[in-house]
Design an enzyme around this catalytic site. Structure first.
Site, PDB file in Angstrom:
ATOM      1  N   CYS A 116       5.840   3.181  13.753  1.00 39.30           N
ATOM      2  CA  CYS A 116       5.884   1.700  13.495  1.00 39.30           C
ATOM      3  C   CYS A 116       6.870   0.783  13.552  1.00 39.30           C
ATOM      4  CB  CYS A 116       5.434   1.668  12.059  1.00 39.30           C
ATOM      5  SG  CYS A 116       4.066   2.377  11.447  1.00 39.30           S
ATOM      6  N   HIS A 258       6.364  -5.572   9.500  1.00 39.11           N
ATOM      7  CA  HIS A 258       5.391  -4.833   9.959  1.00 39.11           C
ATOM      8  C   HIS A 258       4.247  -4.713   8.861  1.00 39.11           C
ATOM      9  CE1 HIS A 258       3.677  -1.009  10.968  1.00 39.11           C
ATOM     10  NE2 HIS A 258       3.800  -0.656   9.945  1.00 39.11           N
ATOM     11  N   ASN A 288      -2.986  -1.463   9.646  1.00 42.44           N
ATOM     12  CA  ASN A 288      -1.983  -1.089  10.414  1.00 42.44           C
ATOM     13  C   ASN A 288      -2.011  -0.518  11.692  1.00 42.44           C
ATOM     14  OD1 ASN A 288       0.685   0.307  10.874  1.00 42.44           O
ATOM     15  ND2 ASN A 288       0.630   1.583   8.837  1.00 42.44           N
TER      16      ASN A 288
HETATM   17  N1  COA Z   1     -10.407   4.416  -1.777  1.00 42.32           N
HETATM   18  C1  COA Z   1     -10.455   4.811  -3.189  1.00 42.32           C
HETATM   19  N2  COA Z   1      -9.564   5.494  -3.850  1.00 42.32           N
HETATM   20  C2  COA Z   1      -8.644   5.871  -3.076  1.00 42.32           C
HETATM   21  C3  COA Z   1      -8.633   5.752  -1.771  1.00 42.32           C
HETATM   22  C4  COA Z   1      -9.534   4.940  -1.025  1.00 42.32           C
HETATM   23  N3  COA Z   1      -9.379   4.883   0.073  1.00 42.32           N
HETATM   24  N4  COA Z   1      -7.225   6.144  -1.267  1.00 42.32           N
HETATM   25  C5  COA Z   1      -6.882   6.938  -2.201  1.00 42.32           C
HETATM   26  N5  COA Z   1      -7.519   6.709  -3.751  1.00 42.32           N
HETATM   27  C6  COA Z   1      -7.186   7.045  -4.599  1.00 42.32           C
HETATM   28  C7  COA Z   1      -6.567   8.358  -4.948  1.00 42.32           C
HETATM   29  O1  COA Z   1      -7.342   9.480  -4.958  1.00 42.32           O
HETATM   30  C8  COA Z   1      -5.799   8.019  -6.274  1.00 42.32           C
HETATM   31  O2  COA Z   1      -6.794   8.505  -7.191  1.00 42.32           O
HETATM   32  P1  COA Z   1      -6.368   9.244  -8.609  1.00 42.32           P
HETATM   33  O3  COA Z   1      -5.583   8.527  -9.381  1.00 42.32           O
HETATM   34  O4  COA Z   1      -7.567   9.699  -9.326  1.00 42.32           O
HETATM   35  O5  COA Z   1      -5.629  10.418  -8.184  1.00 42.32           O
HETATM   36  C9  COA Z   1      -5.652   6.529  -6.393  1.00 42.32           C
HETATM   37  O6  COA Z   1      -6.550   5.959  -5.546  1.00 42.32           O
HETATM   38  C10 COA Z   1      -4.491   6.201  -6.406  1.00 42.32           C
HETATM   39  O7  COA Z   1      -3.730   6.729  -5.241  1.00 42.32           O
HETATM   40  P2  COA Z   1      -2.236   6.328  -4.660  1.00 42.32           P
HETATM   41  O8  COA Z   1      -2.027   6.935  -3.317  1.00 42.32           O
HETATM   42  O9  COA Z   1      -1.201   6.645  -5.790  1.00 42.32           O
HETATM   43  O10 COA Z   1      -2.768   4.887  -4.350  1.00 42.32           O
HETATM   44  P3  COA Z   1      -1.542   3.601  -3.961  1.00 42.32           P
HETATM   45  O11 COA Z   1      -1.460   2.626  -5.084  1.00 42.32           O
HETATM   46  O12 COA Z   1      -0.083   4.116  -3.723  1.00 42.32           O
HETATM   47  O13 COA Z   1      -1.973   3.032  -2.765  1.00 42.32           O
HETATM   48  C11 COA Z   1      -1.356   3.206  -0.594  1.00 42.32           C
HETATM   49  C12 COA Z   1      -2.160   3.822  -1.679  1.00 42.32           C
HETATM   50  C13 COA Z   1      -1.654   4.113   0.590  1.00 42.32           C
HETATM   51  C14 COA Z   1      -1.991   1.918   0.057  1.00 42.32           C
HETATM   52  C15 COA Z   1       0.093   2.759  -0.726  1.00 42.32           C
HETATM   53  O14 COA Z   1       0.653   4.128  -1.181  1.00 42.32           O
HETATM   54  C16 COA Z   1       0.818   2.178   0.527  1.00 42.32           C
HETATM   55  O15 COA Z   1       0.481   1.585   1.086  1.00 42.32           O
HETATM   56  N6  COA Z   1       1.620   3.161   1.018  1.00 42.32           N
HETATM   57  C17 COA Z   1       2.573   2.877   2.235  1.00 42.32           C
HETATM   58  C18 COA Z   1       1.587   3.198   3.281  1.00 42.32           C
HETATM   59  C19 COA Z   1       2.318   2.565   4.525  1.00 42.32           C
HETATM   60  O16 COA Z   1       2.928   1.764   4.398  1.00 42.32           O
HETATM   61  N7  COA Z   1       2.312   3.638   5.414  1.00 42.32           N
HETATM   62  C20 COA Z   1       2.561   3.180   6.724  1.00 42.32           C
HETATM   63  C21 COA Z   1       4.220   3.135   6.987  1.00 42.32           C
HETATM   64  S1  COA Z   1       4.378   2.498   8.472  1.00 42.32           S
END
Ligand code: COA
Length: 331
Positions: A116, A258, A288
């Site tokens: 990214c 980003h 993204n």
């Molecule tokens: N729909 C529903 N539930 C989902 C899901 C989806 N699409 N994806 C994950 N979950 C669930 C998980 O299984 C987890 O369930 P559990 O608590 O029962 O285990 C729960 O949601 C929380 O998951 P978690 O990964 O801790 O959520 P989060 O609040 O951290 O959000 C992201 C997840 C990916 C949105 C977030 O971590 C994020 O944006 N991270 C950075 C990503 C990024 O920027 N990447 C690119 C960098 S260039």
């Protein structure tokens, strides 16, 4: 450190594929919900390239628009850098296909892989090569067909990404304040490669008949850990270019970050002390798009009039590697 002869952004362009995939569409594919996706990420829909529409096709379309705005013919462009993690082929570089699509036969063309952060890595490289006198101009492009590298059964990643391309033309600034890139900065932390990667399909893990069912050539991410690094690195990076450009947070008319997650963007705006109405977002429409994201956002900000001549703009990005980068521009 001196940033050399002034280099400016002479034009921007972007291209998004026609097909829209909404959160409701994703609800039919994986166990997710509109509510989860919107509250955790801010994303409402993303674009998906057609089967016969490759990264190079999108890149060339975005590039052509940037050239048109810059008033430069494809035949006169001297350097093409494509930032992508979803190249048409492992070799040759996607930039070579782009050169062919554009008819830019006079250009040296190569790719860079910085996830990214790639578009701003490309900006720094092109800026330096122009200010050193090696090239008079450059077309830099961030382009991705991430839909080809997504595991559509993994709800933790498939809801986040989309396809698209963004581009900018760089050339020597004719006069100060002519869209001049004032300061740039980039960084890498190779200790964190495990946080975000495409594990298969490279020489470390070729796809074979024995592992083909494991979907190893798709994006894998530890989202929560990536989130924390993203906030810290993007904040530090933006602060560095603001300082290097001799500016203060209150001088910044627009931050173009980003486009991965609205919560990350909110956290950065707060830490930089920049009001939210001075932060550009479009991830709601596109998700993204990795290397393309900041380039598409810059083009939309430019063409919509969100950035006005003479105003200061800060671009800041973060991605797999881990990598990060920032740039300060007097538009
Ligand atoms: N729909 C529903 N539930 C989902 C899901 C989806 N699409 N994806 C994950 N979950 C669930 C998980 O299984 C987890 O369930 P559990 O608590 O029962 O285990 C729960 O949601 C929380 O998951 P978690 O990964 O801790 O959520 P989060 O609040 O951290 O959000 C992201 C997840 C990916 C949105 C977030 O971590 C994020 O944006 N991270 C950075 C990503 C990024 O920027 N990447 C690119 C960098 S260039």
């Amino acid at each position: 450190m001196s940033e050399g002869i002034p280099v400016c952004i002479a034009g921007t362009g972007s291209y998004l594929p026609e097909k829209v995939m909404t959160n409701a569409d994703l609800e039919k594919i994986v166990d997710t919900s509109e509510e989860w996706i919107v509250t955790r990420t801010g994303i409402r829909e993303r674009r998906i390239a057609a089967e016969d529409e490759f990264t190079s096709h999108m890149a060339a379309k975005a590039g052509a628009k940037a050239l048109e705005q810059a008033g430069i013919e494809a035949a006169d462009i001297q350097l093409i850098i494509v930032a992508t993690i979803t190249p048409d082929t492992l070799t040759p570089a996607t930039a070579c296909y782009v050169q062919q699509h554009l008819g830019a036969q006079g250009a040296v063309a190569f790719d860079i892989s910085a996830a990214c952060s790639g578009f701003l890595y490309a900006m720094k490289i092109a800026k330096r090569l122009i200010s050193d006198g090696a090239f008079e101009n450059a077309l830099i492009i961030g382009a991705e067909k991430l839909s080809a590298f997504i595991n559509w059964e993994d709800r933790s990643t498939c809801v986040l990404f989309g396809d698209g391309a963004g581009a900018a033309v760089l050339r020597k600034a004719e006069k100060p304040g002519d869209g001049e890139i004032l300061a740039t900065e980039m960084g890498t932390d190779g200790r964190q490669t495990r946080l975000l990667n495409i594990p298969g399909g490279g020489s470390a893990c070729p796809i074979t008949i024995n592992n083909a069912d494991q979907r190893l050539a798709t994006l894998a991410m530890l989202g929560r850990e990536v989130f924390k690094h993203a906030v810290t690195r993007m904040k530090q990076s933006a602060e560095k270019v603001i300082e290097r450009a001799g500016l203060k947070a209150e001088d910044i008319a627009l931050v173009v970050p980003h486009q991965a997650n609205l919560r990350i963007i909110d956290a950065i705006a707060e830490r930089l002390d920049v009001p939210y109405d001075r932060v550009f977002t479009n991830l709601q429409k596109y998700g993204n798009t990795s290397a393309a994201a900041v380039a598409i956002a810059l083009d939309e900000a430019n063409r919509s009039g969100a950035i006005k001549k003479g105003e200061h703009v800060v671009l800041v990005v973060f991605g797999a590697g881990l990598t990060w980068a920032a740039g300060a521009i007097r538009w």
